[in-house]
Scaffold this active site. Structure first.
Site, mmCIF file in Angstrom:
data_model
loop_
_atom_site.group_PDB
_atom_site.id
_atom_site.type_symbol
_atom_site.label_atom_id
_atom_site.label_comp_id
_atom_site.label_asym_id
_atom_site.label_seq_id
_atom_site.Cartn_x
_atom_site.Cartn_y
_atom_site.Cartn_z
ATOM 1 N N ASP A 106 -2.841 6.457 5.631
ATOM 2 C CA ASP A 106 -2.386 5.432 6.585
ATOM 3 C C ASP A 106 -1.090 5.781 7.289
ATOM 4 O OD1 ASP A 106 -3.692 3.217 4.183
ATOM 5 O OD2 ASP A 106 -4.488 3.510 6.206
ATOM 6 N N HIS A 115 0.069 6.748 -3.615
ATOM 7 C CA HIS A 115 -1.379 6.608 -3.779
ATOM 8 C C HIS A 115 -1.709 6.580 -5.263
ATOM 9 C CE1 HIS A 115 -5.689 7.273 -3.264
ATOM 10 N NE2 HIS A 115 -5.507 6.974 -1.997
HETATM 11 C C1 SDX Z 1 -5.238 3.299 0.855
HETATM 12 O O1 SDX Z 1 -7.413 3.966 -3.574
HETATM 13 C C2 SDX Z 1 -7.692 4.545 -2.450
HETATM 14 O O2 SDX Z 1 -8.400 5.525 -2.403
HETATM 15 C C3 SDX Z 1 -7.101 3.863 -1.198
HETATM 16 C C4 SDX Z 1 -7.248 4.633 0.120
HETATM 17 C C5 SDX Z 1 -8.721 4.751 0.535
HETATM 18 O O3 SDX Z 1 -9.045 5.708 1.255
HETATM 19 O O4 SDX Z 1 -9.503 3.806 0.212
HETATM 20 O O5 SDX Z 1 -6.725 5.938 -0.025
HETATM 21 C C6 SDX Z 1 -6.530 3.924 1.268
HETATM 22 O O6 SDX Z 1 -5.214 2.162 0.485
HETATM 23 C C7 SDX Z 1 -3.984 4.150 0.858
HETATM 24 C C8 SDX Z 1 -2.737 3.397 0.310
HETATM 25 C C9 SDX Z 1 -2.139 2.558 1.443
HETATM 26 N N1 SDX Z 1 -1.062 1.678 0.914
HETATM 27 C C10 SDX Z 1 0.229 1.915 1.216
HETATM 28 O O7 SDX Z 1 0.645 2.884 1.881
HETATM 29 C C11 SDX Z 1 1.192 0.857 0.681
HETATM 30 C C12 SDX Z 1 2.417 1.510 0.059
HETATM 31 N N2 SDX Z 1 1.997 2.190 -1.172
HETATM 32 C C13 SDX Z 1 2.069 1.494 -2.411
HETATM 33 O O8 SDX Z 1 2.164 0.135 -2.399
HETATM 34 C C14 SDX Z 1 1.439 2.193 -3.590
HETATM 35 O O9 SDX Z 1 1.795 3.504 -3.518
HETATM 36 C C15 SDX Z 1 -0.068 2.075 -3.749
HETATM 37 C C16 SDX Z 1 -0.515 0.656 -3.727
HETATM 38 C C17 SDX Z 1 -0.762 2.833 -2.682
HETATM 39 C C18 SDX Z 1 -0.402 2.697 -5.111
HETATM 40 O O10 SDX Z 1 0.167 1.896 -6.046
HETATM 41 P P1 SDX Z 1 0.047 2.233 -7.623
HETATM 42 O O11 SDX Z 1 -0.837 3.393 -7.866
HETATM 43 O O12 SDX Z 1 -0.270 0.960 -8.343
HETATM 44 O O13 SDX Z 1 1.465 2.736 -7.953
HETATM 45 P P2 SDX Z 1 2.656 1.824 -8.448
HETATM 46 O O14 SDX Z 1 2.758 0.601 -7.572
HETATM 47 O O15 SDX Z 1 2.501 1.633 -9.919
HETATM 48 O O16 SDX Z 1 3.915 2.766 -8.122
HETATM 49 C C19 SDX Z 1 4.375 3.722 -9.063
HETATM 50 C C20 SDX Z 1 5.862 3.813 -8.801
HETATM 51 C C21 SDX Z 1 6.550 2.457 -8.868
HETATM 52 O O17 SDX Z 1 7.918 2.701 -9.194
HETATM 53 P P3 SDX Z 1 8.366 2.583 -10.800
HETATM 54 O O18 SDX Z 1 7.867 1.240 -11.299
HETATM 55 O O19 SDX Z 1 7.675 3.750 -11.473
HETATM 56 O O20 SDX Z 1 9.866 2.708 -10.769
HETATM 57 O O21 SDX Z 1 6.079 4.293 -7.446
HETATM 58 C C22 SDX Z 1 6.743 3.278 -6.690
HETATM 59 C C23 SDX Z 1 6.536 1.970 -7.434
HETATM 60 O O22 SDX Z 1 7.622 1.070 -7.159
HETATM 61 N N3 SDX Z 1 6.093 3.273 -5.376
HETATM 62 C C24 SDX Z 1 6.743 3.147 -4.212
HETATM 63 C C25 SDX Z 1 5.745 3.244 -3.230
HETATM 64 N N4 SDX Z 1 4.552 3.406 -3.808
HETATM 65 C C26 SDX Z 1 4.768 3.419 -5.135
HETATM 66 N N5 SDX Z 1 8.060 2.959 -3.921
HETATM 67 C C27 SDX Z 1 8.361 2.885 -2.610
HETATM 68 N N6 SDX Z 1 7.471 2.984 -1.607
HETATM 69 C C28 SDX Z 1 6.159 3.155 -1.871
HETATM 70 N N7 SDX Z 1 5.288 3.242 -0.892
#
Ligand code: SDX
Length: 427
Positions: A362, A305
């Protein structure tokens, strides 16, 4: 609050700083470009607030979520969804009389114009309900041309009530259209959740009474999804509203933004991921390895998140609810056991711990929706139904703010320097 000082080469600029209710500090860079000719770059606005808001407070480090100051745990346990919809829009919990009047006002608008059926029927029966919902929501603006002015409080009030009243009908009818069943009309003698469940699952040939466990659980799920500050879809609603587009067009933009798998679409992706794991026979360790592999686009859906770097308080509530609801409904879903096992393994893995990746709202919601009888492709429209009062509240706050400016971010241009046109024959 002491001002901030921005230094760049020999230039220096003092920037006013503000402090939020809970001590958050915001530095106003509004004069930066005019004074120093520089802009700030912040991908995904991870460090940037467009402005102030009083609708929700989120503390991601401590896993706190409050709607207008009330902890989500108390609202989920004690409030009704329409009570929360009122709180988010008007800032205070309604008295018994105010809530009764609000509920009555909502029931006056639950019917859709009969013409809307032609809109549904323009879609293939296989259309995703989010696409239908966004189109039908946009279409509502064409039926109420006299109530679109974002600066007219009466118009905003009735349009907000129409949206909250008609969205369950639009969602249920999109489902009925998808399964080739007759539309079921709202029953205004039922509460909000019960009437929606009846529109979803009743058929004209039989009586239908919603299971009270399902009704109570749906009410809680809608509350947990009702608002979440400046998330992707709320920001889309605000951006479109900042141009003084009407509330239907602005909310339709939010529905489209929510449909992405990184945002609200994740609840559907989680179920598809868990189902794939079971069907493929993949070990959880294999799945975790894929999620950690930079060269693999696969992510552990429902994990991570932008704001929560601790447990998402909603996920905490949903994890417990999943066990209680499935037990109460007599549903034994192996995907729940798999989800819990996956969570346990991920939360002990250095990759997830280091990046503070916890289950988000989720991760468990889809398992509960499934146990309640909803098909997977309905999960994200159920998220939208819950988030609607939050979108409306964010839009109303922006529209009513005299300091609102149209959203128009700057960019850092990295394209080609000036060059002359080359005639076709010379290319
Ligand atoms: C919602 O914003 C809100 O409030 C949203 C929400 C709401 O109520 O409106 O809470 C609802 O959208 C919840 C999120 C649902 N999405 C998912 O579950 C999809 C999977 N999660 C990710 O794609 C990710 O965690 C996000 C999109 C939710 C957040 O992405 P960020 O903040 O841009 O983080 P990032 O992509 O920069 O990740 C940071 C690191 C990265 O690794 P490094 O580059 O540091 O090596 O964490 C890793 C990412 O690769 N990472 C994950 C991951 N989520 C982040 N690796 C594996 N699996 C994951 N799920």
């Amino acid at each position: 609050m002491p001002d901030a000082v921005f230094r760049h080469e020999e230039d220096e600029l003092t920037l006013p700083a503000y402090v939020g209710t809970e001590g958050e500090i915001g530095v106003d860079i509004g004069n930066l470009r005019a004074s120093l000719g520089v802009v700030t770059v912040d991908r995904g606005f991870a460090n940037t607030a467009e402005g102030a808001s009083s609708v929700s407070y989120i503390n991601g480090e401590e896993g706190i979520l409050r709607y207008r100051g009330y902890p989500i745990e108390q609202l989920a346990e004690q409030a009704s969804f329409l009570e929360v919809a009122y709180l988010l829009q008007y800032g205070e919990l309604p008295t018994i009389a105010e809530l009764g009047a609000y509920e009555d006002a909502i029931t006056q608008h639950t019917l859709l114009r009969e013409d809307v059926k032609h809109l549904f029927e323009a879609f293939p029966h296989s259309a995703h309900p989010m696409q239908i919902l966004a189109s039908a929501t946009s279409a509502l603006a064409t039926y109420y041309p006299d109530a679109l002015d974002p600066l007219d409080v009466e118009a905003v009030d009735i349009s907000s009530r129409r949206l909250i009243a008609k969205t369950p009908t639009m969602i249920a009818w999109s489902y009925k259209y998808g399964v080739h069943q007759p539309y079921v009309y709202p029953d205004n003698d039922l509460d909000y959740a019960s009437s929606f469940l009846r529109m979803m699952f009743a058929v004209p040939a039989e009586d239908y009474v919603a299971d009270p466990v399902v009704t109570r659980t749906l009410n809680m799920l809608l509350i947990l999804h009702a608002d979440h500050g400046q998330n992707c879809s709320a920001s889309a609603v605000r951006l479109v509203g900042s141009g003084q587009a009407n509330i239907f067009s602005s909310v339709a933009a939010g529905i489209h933004a929510l449909s992405g798998p990184l945002h609200g679409g994740a609840n559907q992706s989680v179920l598809e991921m868990l189902t794939r794991i079971v069907e493929s026979g993949d070990q959880i360790e294999t799945v975790i390895k894929k999620a950690k592999d930079k060269d693999d686009p696969f992510r552990l859906m429902g994990f991570g998140h932008r704001i929560y770097k601790n447990f998402d308080p909603r996920a905490q509530i949903l994890k417990k609810a999943a066990e209680d609801v499935l037990t109460a409904l007599g549903v034994d879903d192996p995907l729940l056991d798999l989800a819990m096992e996956l969570e346990g393994i991920a939360l002990s893995d250095e990759y997830f711990v280091e990046r503070k990746l916890y289950p988000n709202v989720d991760f468990y919601s889809g398992i509960i929706y499934r146990a309640m009888g909803f098909p997977t492709d309905m999960f994200t429209v159920l998220f939208a139904m819950g988030r609607l009062p939050g979108w409306i509240s964010q839009w109303r706050e922006l529209s009513a703010d005299p300091d609102t400016k149209i959203f128009r971010p700057r960019q850092l241009y990295t394209g080609s320097p000036e060059r002359s046109f080359v005639p076709r024959q010379d290319r």
